[in-house]
Scaffold this active site. Structure first.
Site, PDB file in Angstrom:
ATOM      1  N   CYS A 108      27.622  48.616  41.899  1.00  0.00           N
ATOM      2  CA  CYS A 108      28.852  47.980  42.401  1.00  0.00           C
ATOM      3  C   CYS A 108      29.930  49.032  42.663  1.00  0.00           C
ATOM      4  O   CYS A 108      30.208  49.875  41.813  1.00  0.00           O
ATOM      5  CB  CYS A 108      29.352  46.971  41.368  1.00  0.00           C
ATOM      6  SG  CYS A 108      31.009  46.360  41.717  1.00  0.00           S
ATOM      7  N   ASN A 123      39.121  36.521  49.083  1.00  0.00           N
ATOM      8  CA  ASN A 123      37.895  35.909  49.624  1.00  0.00           C
ATOM      9  C   ASN A 123      36.934  35.823  48.483  1.00  0.00           C
ATOM     10  O   ASN A 123      36.495  36.850  47.976  1.00  0.00           O
ATOM     11  CB  ASN A 123      37.227  36.840  50.647  1.00  0.00           C
ATOM     12  CG  ASN A 123      37.826  36.742  52.009  1.00  0.00           C
ATOM     13  OD1 ASN A 123      38.378  35.713  52.379  1.00  0.00           O
ATOM     14  ND2 ASN A 123      37.706  37.816  52.762  1.00  0.00           N
ATOM     15  N   GLN A 161      42.585  41.019  47.982  1.00  0.00           N
ATOM     16  CA  GLN A 161      43.100  42.044  48.874  1.00  0.00           C
ATOM     17  C   GLN A 161      44.573  41.776  49.164  1.00  0.00           C
ATOM     18  O   GLN A 161      45.070  40.659  48.972  1.00  0.00           O
ATOM     19  CB  GLN A 161      42.328  42.042  50.197  1.00  0.00           C
ATOM     20  CG  GLN A 161      40.828  42.259  50.043  1.00  0.00           C
ATOM     21  CD  GLN A 161      40.150  42.518  51.389  1.00  0.00           C
ATOM     22  OE1 GLN A 161      40.614  43.327  52.184  1.00  0.00           O
ATOM     23  NE2 GLN A 161      39.054  41.836  51.636  1.00  0.00           N
ATOM     24  N   SER A 186      31.867  40.546  50.240  1.00  0.00           N
ATOM     25  CA  SER A 186      30.680  41.381  50.159  1.00  0.00           C
ATOM     26  C   SER A 186      30.378  41.844  48.742  1.00  0.00           C
ATOM     27  O   SER A 186      29.392  42.523  48.520  1.00  0.00           O
ATOM     28  CB  SER A 186      30.826  42.578  51.103  1.00  0.00           C
ATOM     29  OG  SER A 186      32.133  43.102  51.056  1.00  0.00           O
ATOM     30  N   HIS A 191      32.189  41.204  42.360  1.00  0.00           N
ATOM     31  CA  HIS A 191      33.145  41.729  41.372  1.00  0.00           C
ATOM     32  C   HIS A 191      34.527  41.119  41.641  1.00  0.00           C
ATOM     33  O   HIS A 191      35.004  41.156  42.770  1.00  0.00           O
ATOM     34  CB  HIS A 191      33.195  43.259  41.446  1.00  0.00           C
ATOM     35  CG  HIS A 191      33.823  43.866  40.239  1.00  0.00           C
ATOM     36  ND1 HIS A 191      33.136  44.632  39.320  1.00  0.00           N
ATOM     37  CD2 HIS A 191      35.084  43.765  39.748  1.00  0.00           C
ATOM     38  CE1 HIS A 191      33.949  44.991  38.349  1.00  0.00           C
ATOM     39  NE2 HIS A 191      35.138  44.471  38.582  1.00  0.00           N
ATOM     40  N   HIS A 232      32.129  42.771  35.792  1.00  0.00           N
ATOM     41  CA  HIS A 232      31.509  42.459  37.086  1.00  0.00           C
ATOM     42  C   HIS A 232      31.184  40.965  37.227  1.00  0.00           C
ATOM     43  O   HIS A 232      31.189  40.410  38.326  1.00  0.00           O
ATOM     44  CB  HIS A 232      30.224  43.289  37.213  1.00  0.00           C
ATOM     45  CG  HIS A 232      29.527  43.162  38.534  1.00  0.00           C
ATOM     46  ND1 HIS A 232      29.998  43.765  39.688  1.00  0.00           N
ATOM     47  CD2 HIS A 232      28.398  42.511  38.906  1.00  0.00           C
ATOM     48  CE1 HIS A 232      29.182  43.493  40.696  1.00  0.00           C
ATOM     49  NE2 HIS A 232      28.207  42.733  40.253  1.00  0.00           N
ATOM     50  N   CYS A 282      33.060  48.448  40.003  1.00  0.00           N
ATOM     51  CA  CYS A 282      32.958  48.535  38.547  1.00  0.00           C
ATOM     52  C   CYS A 282      33.592  49.851  38.052  1.00  0.00           C
ATOM     53  O   CYS A 282      33.518  50.872  38.735  1.00  0.00           O
ATOM     54  CB  CYS A 282      31.488  48.469  38.102  1.00  0.00           C
ATOM     55  SG  CYS A 282      30.859  46.777  37.934  1.00  0.00           S
ATOM     56  N   HIS A 284      37.886  40.399  42.691  1.00  0.00           N
ATOM     57  CA  HIS A 284      38.923  41.191  43.358  1.00  0.00           C
ATOM     58  C   HIS A 284      39.538  40.399  44.499  1.00  0.00           C
ATOM     59  O   HIS A 284      38.962  39.436  44.986  1.00  0.00           O
ATOM     60  CB  HIS A 284      38.339  42.493  43.907  1.00  0.00           C
ATOM     61  CG  HIS A 284      37.469  42.305  45.125  1.00  0.00           C
ATOM     62  ND1 HIS A 284      36.206  41.756  45.058  1.00  0.00           N
ATOM     63  CD2 HIS A 284      37.678  42.581  46.439  1.00  0.00           C
ATOM     64  CE1 HIS A 284      35.674  41.707  46.278  1.00  0.00           C
ATOM     65  NE2 HIS A 284      36.552  42.190  47.135  1.00  0.00           N
TER      66      HIS A 284
HETATM   67  O1  LIG Z   1      37.350  43.320  53.839  1.00  0.00           O
HETATM   68  P1  LIG Z   1      36.038  42.663  53.558  1.00  0.00           P
HETATM   69  O2  LIG Z   1      36.031  41.895  52.270  1.00  0.00           O
HETATM   70  O3  LIG Z   1      34.872  43.607  53.666  1.00  0.00           O
HETATM   71  O4  LIG Z   1      35.831  41.632  54.760  1.00  0.00           O
HETATM   72  C1  LIG Z   1      36.049  40.257  54.659  1.00  0.00           C
HETATM   73  O5  LIG Z   1      37.434  39.947  54.604  1.00  0.00           O
HETATM   74  C2  LIG Z   1      38.195  40.281  55.767  1.00  0.00           C
HETATM   75  C3  LIG Z   1      39.619  39.802  55.543  1.00  0.00           C
HETATM   76  O6  LIG Z   1      39.684  38.423  55.293  1.00  0.00           O
HETATM   77  C4  LIG Z   1      37.584  39.663  57.030  1.00  0.00           C
HETATM   78  O7  LIG Z   1      38.264  40.144  58.163  1.00  0.00           O
HETATM   79  C5  LIG Z   1      36.097  40.019  57.155  1.00  0.00           C
HETATM   80  O8  LIG Z   1      35.530  39.342  58.261  1.00  0.00           O
HETATM   81  C6  LIG Z   1      35.386  39.604  55.872  1.00  0.00           C
HETATM   82  O9  LIG Z   1      34.030  39.948  55.938  1.00  0.00           O
END
Ligand SMILES: O=P(O)(O)O[C@H]1O[C@H](CO)[C@@H](O)[C@H](O)[C@H]1O
Ligand SMILES: O=P(O)(O)O[C@H]1O[C@H](CO)[C@@H](O)[C@H](O)[C@H]1O
Lengths: 369, 369
Positions: B52, B156, B171, B164, B167, B116, B55, B169
């Site tokens: 990861c 997300n 943004q 993806s 873990h 994780h 981590c 988190h």
């Molecule tokens: O930044 P990450 O997690 O790789 O990417 C994810 O979040 C982003 C922000 O919402 C999106 O634009 C991407 O399509 C999604 O795959």
């Protein structure tokens, strides 16, 4: 600072049709993808599937039996999102902020072809033309029904687009209100036609009564610029809009004259539209050598036929919104930032159009035969 | 016609925050689902995953090594959608319809916890509070950077939401323009505060300088009505908005006073917000006994701190948009009609809120221990 490069520098583009922005982050294509991959779409389907509720002669979900149809076939959806009227009036709003609007209408399923394993990309132009004729027929028939204000023709293609059956088909939802997105588009088309920006006349065709039309003007400009054009077919142009959100989003529209609905097409225009759809969907399938998923929709004038601003300002166009980004199994997720803040794309519309221009129009499955 | 029943009759609801409609088709829940099912989210993750990139002590994507952090940890995204300035000026528009706006900013990743296998639903209230403090810190720090006008905190969660890495988190994307959706919300909040509808005063709290606030008014009404409330925690209410699009969409906001940003929270308000997030995410996981996917976002005032209409009208709130509809593996697809015409939902917001109210707040995994 260096010179601005749209394929390197993050920027926002404006969509004048929806009055919305999209964030373009081209340098982001370089990041590795570690997220979910989609199951590949099945390449080998039987020509007839005894369990399919859309194949000729089979039972539909609710038990009704489909005839042995040989070309297109339309029936009312067994689980419609909209019901015929009359509807009871809405109760008084519990609070002025809590507004309900009763809505009536209907939902149709349009089967494109008897063959279970076909898609638009695998049909002949003549067969696609039968689909376009059928869309037109349903548009007219539903549009004449009491209270129907808008007829939305669309196709969900592919399991990753929520389509529950690969048998080639689309839907038509008719509504007593103009739905949100066409209504915003129409509002902005009307505004443009009534008070256009002070541009030099470009030689683009004009709308009814000589009024300017944003989409006539836009398509005319793009045809000349070429950078975002995927293909031209007679009077039709397929392009990746300047403001595209989906990686390989395409708008398909007529450039030679203002056309407000499918019903206004001449036979020649209908044939060339069908050819354009055939060529575009073949390119889509060839992009990642898979049956390419997308949502497609036809935007046209409201119903019934009326000589009002909206009917006059409407310019027929088809949107294709495909989710795939990198390969047959890696899609673009419109999540997180996109749901909370603003649509975001990685590759630029110009890059997407260039890739699509370079593709063959011989379907990859035909090459394997 | 019979009496209008919102849980039987299709109708549209209006979202005054975005000025958009959503189509509600409650009777449609009865249709069988034959479409794509999602792979179930892995229930058993290791506490530490050597592969990861989030981590403690591991290498990040670009090779930088993460410290042995013990609570939250924030770093700049290795593949940011936005870059720091100065940016070159945009070239002249090739056509007045083709508008580009250069944009600068930054993208941060906020790791919620070293473990994780955890998610917000598995953290203690104290640990969630550290996340809220970290969001606040990043909001302030990024918001003070030259040119930054908006700081979008979001999460997300779940592979089906494009995340993806499991873990825990989120943004934070900071931008030199207010992004599309908060900008529309702010515009409508400002309009409401300047010329509110002529309602009888409801006793709801008011905004700065005694101006009415749409969200104060709305939250106050919903708290009294109860039908769409999922939970209350001190001054916070979590509710399924009247105009919710996603099946189990929730808005979490303060009801007792007008609060324009995370920075304006008192320590008590921050603790009760953290408790509300804990209770809500536990209910989400318990709904289908799975680690519930969603996109979450914090909407608040633009930056830098300014005594302008938008700053005054902003009312802090969190949106949760979860895609699941029927089970841990069947989601709602917003495709076809939704992309082309109008958002559409099946179960009503009242039905969704009722189901969520009936759930336990003891996490299903804790019951299994
Ligand atoms: O930044 P990450 O997690 O790789 O990417 C994810 O979040 C982003 C922000 O919402 C999106 O634009 C991407 O399509 C999604 O795959
Ligand atoms: O009617 P279908 O194909 O079963 O359903 C599909 O298309 C509809 C219209 O776009 C969507 O509302 C559904 O979420 C989707 O699963």
């Amino acid at each position: 600072p260096p010179v601005f490069d749209p394929s390197e520098h993050p920027h926002r583009r404006y969509n004048p049709l929806l009055r919305e922005y999209v964030l373009v982050s081209p340098h982001r294509m370089k990041r590795p993808w570690l997220g979910q991959v989609e199951p590949p779409a099945a390449d080998t389907l039987p020509q007839y599937d005894p369990k399919c509720y859309l194949c000729p002669g089979n039972s539909r979900s609710e038990g009704a039996v489909l005839p042995q149809y040989t070309e297109t076939y339309t029936f009312a959806n067994d689980y419609p999102a909209l019901l015929a009227g009359p509807l009871p009036p809405a109760p008084p709003a519990p609070h002025p902020l809590l507004i309900t609007e009763p809505v009536l209408g209907g939902c149709d399923v349009v089967i494109f072809h008897p063959r279970h394993d076909y898609t638009l990309a695998r049909l002949t132009v003549g067969e696609i033309e039968k689909v376009v004729v059928e869309w037109t027929r349903v548009f007219v028939q539903r549009g004449m029904q009491e209270g129907v204000k808008y007829v939305q023709v669309f196709e969900n293609k592919g399991a990753i687009m929520g389509c529950s059956n690969p048998h080639p088909h689309g839907q038509v939802w008719s509504m007593s209100s103009i739905p949100q997105i066409p209504s915003v588009e129409l509002r902005n088309l009307v505004k443009y036609s009534l008070s256009p920006p002070p541009d030099p006349p470009s030689g683009a065709p004009r709308g009814d009564k000589g009024k300017p039309c944003m989409l006539c003007e836009y398509a005319h400009f793009e045809k000349g610029a070429g950078e975002r054009v995927v293909l031209e077919e007679g009077p039709w142009v397929a392009l990746v809009p300047w403001w595209a959100v989906w990686p390989f989003e395409v708008m398909l529209l007529p450039t030679h004259r203002h056309i407000s609905s499918l019903l206004d097409l001449t036979p020649d225009e209908r044939t060339s539209l069908s050819t354009a759809i055939s060529r575009l969907t073949k390119r889509y399938d060839n992009l990642f050598s898979c049956s390419f998923a997308y949502s497609m929709g036809v935007h046209q004038r409201p119903t019934p036929m009326q000589l009002d601003d909206e009917g006059e300002a409407a310019h027929l166009h088809l949107h294709f919104d495909p989710p795939l980004l990198r390969s047959a199994t890696v899609k673009k997720f419109l999540v997180g930032f996109e749901l909370m803040a603003e649509a975001q794309r990685d590759l630029t519309p110009e890059q997407a159009a260039k890739r699509m221009r370079e593709l063959s129009e011989v379907h990859y499955l035909d090459l394997m035969d």
